[in-house]
Design an enzyme around this catalytic site. Structure first.
Site, PDB file in Angstrom:
ATOM      1  NE  ARG A 123      -3.199   2.304   0.102  1.00 50.67           N
ATOM      2  CZ  ARG A 123      -3.178   3.635  -0.291  1.00 50.67           C
ATOM      3  NH1 ARG A 123      -1.531   4.256  -0.724  1.00 50.67           N
ATOM      4  NH2 ARG A 123      -3.530   4.963  -0.309  1.00 50.67           N
ATOM      5  CE1 TYR A 124       0.083   4.584   3.768  1.00 51.90           C
ATOM      6  CE2 TYR A 124       0.247   1.681   4.843  1.00 51.90           C
ATOM      7  CZ  TYR A 124      -0.138   3.502   4.881  1.00 51.90           C
ATOM      8  OH  TYR A 124      -1.051   3.309   5.834  1.00 51.90           O
ATOM      9  NE  ARG A 127       5.210   2.361   5.813  1.00 52.59           N
ATOM     10  CZ  ARG A 127       5.189   3.772   5.676  1.00 52.59           C
ATOM     11  NH1 ARG A 127       5.464   3.591   4.240  1.00 52.59           N
ATOM     12  NH2 ARG A 127       3.710   4.551   6.151  1.00 52.59           N
ATOM     13  CB  CYS A 136      -4.311 -14.775  16.894  1.00 54.51           C
ATOM     14  SG  CYS A 136      -4.172 -13.825  14.881  1.00 54.51           S
ATOM     15  CB  CYS A 140      -8.273  -8.959  19.440  1.00 50.70           C
ATOM     16  SG  CYS A 140      -6.867  -9.738  19.456  1.00 50.70           S
ATOM     17  CB  CYS A 143      -9.351  -8.901  15.193  1.00 53.06           C
ATOM     18  SG  CYS A 143      -7.992  -9.068  13.722  1.00 53.06           S
ATOM     19  NE  ARG A 145      -4.323  -7.759   7.296  1.00 55.13           N
ATOM     20  CZ  ARG A 145      -3.289  -7.373   8.068  1.00 55.13           C
ATOM     21  NH1 ARG A 145      -2.911  -7.904   9.259  1.00 55.13           N
ATOM     22  NH2 ARG A 145      -2.708  -6.077   7.169  1.00 55.13           N
ATOM     23  CG  ASP A 305      -8.848  -0.298  11.091  1.00 52.12           C
ATOM     24  OD1 ASP A 305      -8.764   1.039  10.848  1.00 52.12           O
ATOM     25  OD2 ASP A 305      -8.232  -0.748  10.786  1.00 52.12           O
ATOM     26  CG  ASP A 342      -5.493   2.440   7.881  1.00 52.06           C
ATOM     27  OD1 ASP A 342      -5.359   3.056   6.905  1.00 52.06           O
ATOM     28  OD2 ASP A 342      -4.326   0.951   8.301  1.00 52.06           O
ATOM     29  CE  LYS A 349      -1.137   2.321   9.454  1.00 52.56           C
ATOM     30  NZ  LYS A 349      -0.575   1.260   8.742  1.00 52.56           N
TER      31      LYS A 349
END
Ligand SMILES: *Cc1c(COP(=O)(O)O)cnc(C)c1O
Ligand code: SF4
Length: 380
Positions: A123-124, A127, A136, A140, A143, A145, A305, A342, A349
């Site tokens: 996306r950037y 990076r 996981c 959470c 989350c 995702r 998000d 975001d 972001k």
């Protein structure tokens, strides 16, 4: 009161659910993983609910799975699991299904559109992020995702998929930093993780590695000396973890961070602003100051998000601004994270820090001091 004079927890989940576990087993991440609670039967037992009362929870976990390590569960102090700030982070909540905001979607960051090869998000410009592992140790509820929890195929499981990722990074010499994310990349078998780090480090344009993991918070015993020694061979390597509440900073969590730091790996933190969990100035300040005390730098505070299934956690943006505003000047800059939204549609972001400069022109600047005074600086 206990015999030694300490106050007994109202509910000690360790005593209640694992009365006979030895200290040695408890401190062993393999025991913790093998004894995770997950699935409908465990949840129904934990909540003490059955039949029609349990149905909304059952519907919830048929869409979004749940699991928790005994360690993380044992941090709950309150009688009411569903109102405890730690309990709320992993106990499924029927509102994940029932509360729906118009703004939310399954993939608001459009990660799918920015994925040129399977498992890699670019996306950037400089990076790229790799979805290195599908699962996981705890799920959470907030989350971003959670759409991927039931589709582990979104991560590169096969050798060819990894080869395509390495190839893409080599071809795109503008990429200088690689983030390993997931899921939790530190749940990967150690030798596999090492071979990936090695391949990444061998790519000329890759200058820095970063790992995003919640293990220091939910399974600190998995941050073993062996893991740290291995990671230290791939420096410069930064590790970002995810503490959301001061009560998560336990002796074990502190030791896990210390093992990483002693191996030369700086640890930073990304929190999510969560309604009823940490959307409070004294809790957030306590969290950030205590992170500084264990030498973990508060890096980002994310606005929750716009992800489907997390709407009940979202605060107003103003809430985060107010919290940062009240911290600024009253506590050290090393304790203050960047508050970030975001943006939906994958727009990236955006930092939303409370402004201290109200006006700027060729001849003057108008500031608001941290104590609320207005000051005018004249340049000529
Ligand atoms: C957040 C994010 C990054 C890292 O951004 P930083 O501002 O460097 O922390 C990289 N890739 C993706 C897709 C991201 O969402
Ligand atoms: S550890 Fe990270 S990826 Fe895993 S469920 Fe929690 S927030 Fe999501």
């Amino acid at each position: 009161m206990n015999d030694d004079g300490s106050i007994a927890l109202k509910t000690g989940y360790r005593q209640k659910l694992w009365p006979d576990v030895s200290a040695r087993d408890w401190a062993d991440y393999r025991w913790q993983l093998a004894n995770r609670l997950h699935g409908a039967a465990d949840l129904s037992r934990l909540l003490g609910l059955g039949g029609s009362e349990f149905q909304p929870f059952e519907r919830c976990i048929s869409k979004y799975r749940w699991a928790v390590t005994p360690y993380y569960l044992s941090l709950i102090e309150e009688e009411n699991l569903l109102s405890d700030p730690i309990g709320r982070q992993f106990i499924p909540d029927p509102r994940e299904i029932t509360v729906k905001s118009q703004l939310s979607s399954a993939d608001p960051l459009h990660e799918h559109n920015y994925s040129p090869v399977k498992g890699l998000i670019h996306r950037y410009r400089d990076r790229a992020l790799i979805l290195a592992w599908p699962s996981c140790s705890c799920y959470c509820r907030h989350c971003n995702r959670k759409r991927t929890w039931k589709q582990p195929e979104s991560v590169p499981a096969k050798k060819e998929a990894w080869r395509a990722i390495f190839h893409y990074i080599k071809e795109h010499t503008e990429i200088r930093e690689i983030l390993l994310s997931g899921g939790d990349p530190l749940l990967m078998p150690l030798d596999r993780l090492e071979s990936i780090l090695k391949k990444l480090k061998d790519i000329k344009n890759v200058k820095v590695l970063r790992i995003g993991t919640r293990l220091p918070v939910v399974l600190p015993m998995a941050i073993t000396h062996k893991l740290c020694r291995m990671l230290s061979r791939y420096r410069p390597l930064w590790l970002n973890t995810h503490f959301n509440h001061p009560r998560e900073i336990t002796h074990q969590a502190r030791q896990a961070c210390e093992r990483l730091q002693e191996a030369g790996i700086p640890v930073s933190n990304q929190s999510v602003l969560l309604k009823g969990i940490n959307d409070d100035i004294s809790i957030m300040k306590d969290l950030c100051c205590r992170l500084q005390e264990i030498m973990v730098r508060p890096y980002y505070l994310f606005h929750c998000d716009f992800v489907q299934g997390t709407d009940h956690f979202r605060t107003k943006i103003q809430k985060g601004i107010d919290i940062i505003d009240k911290m600024w000047g009253h506590t050290g800059g090393m304790c203050i994270p960047n508050y970030v939204v975001d943006l939906p549609a994958g727009l990236g972001k955006a930092r939303v820090m409370p402004p201290h400069m109200a006006k700027l022109s060729e001849s003057m600047a108008l500031f608001k001091t941290f104590e609320g005074k207005t000051v005018k600086l004249l340049f000529r």
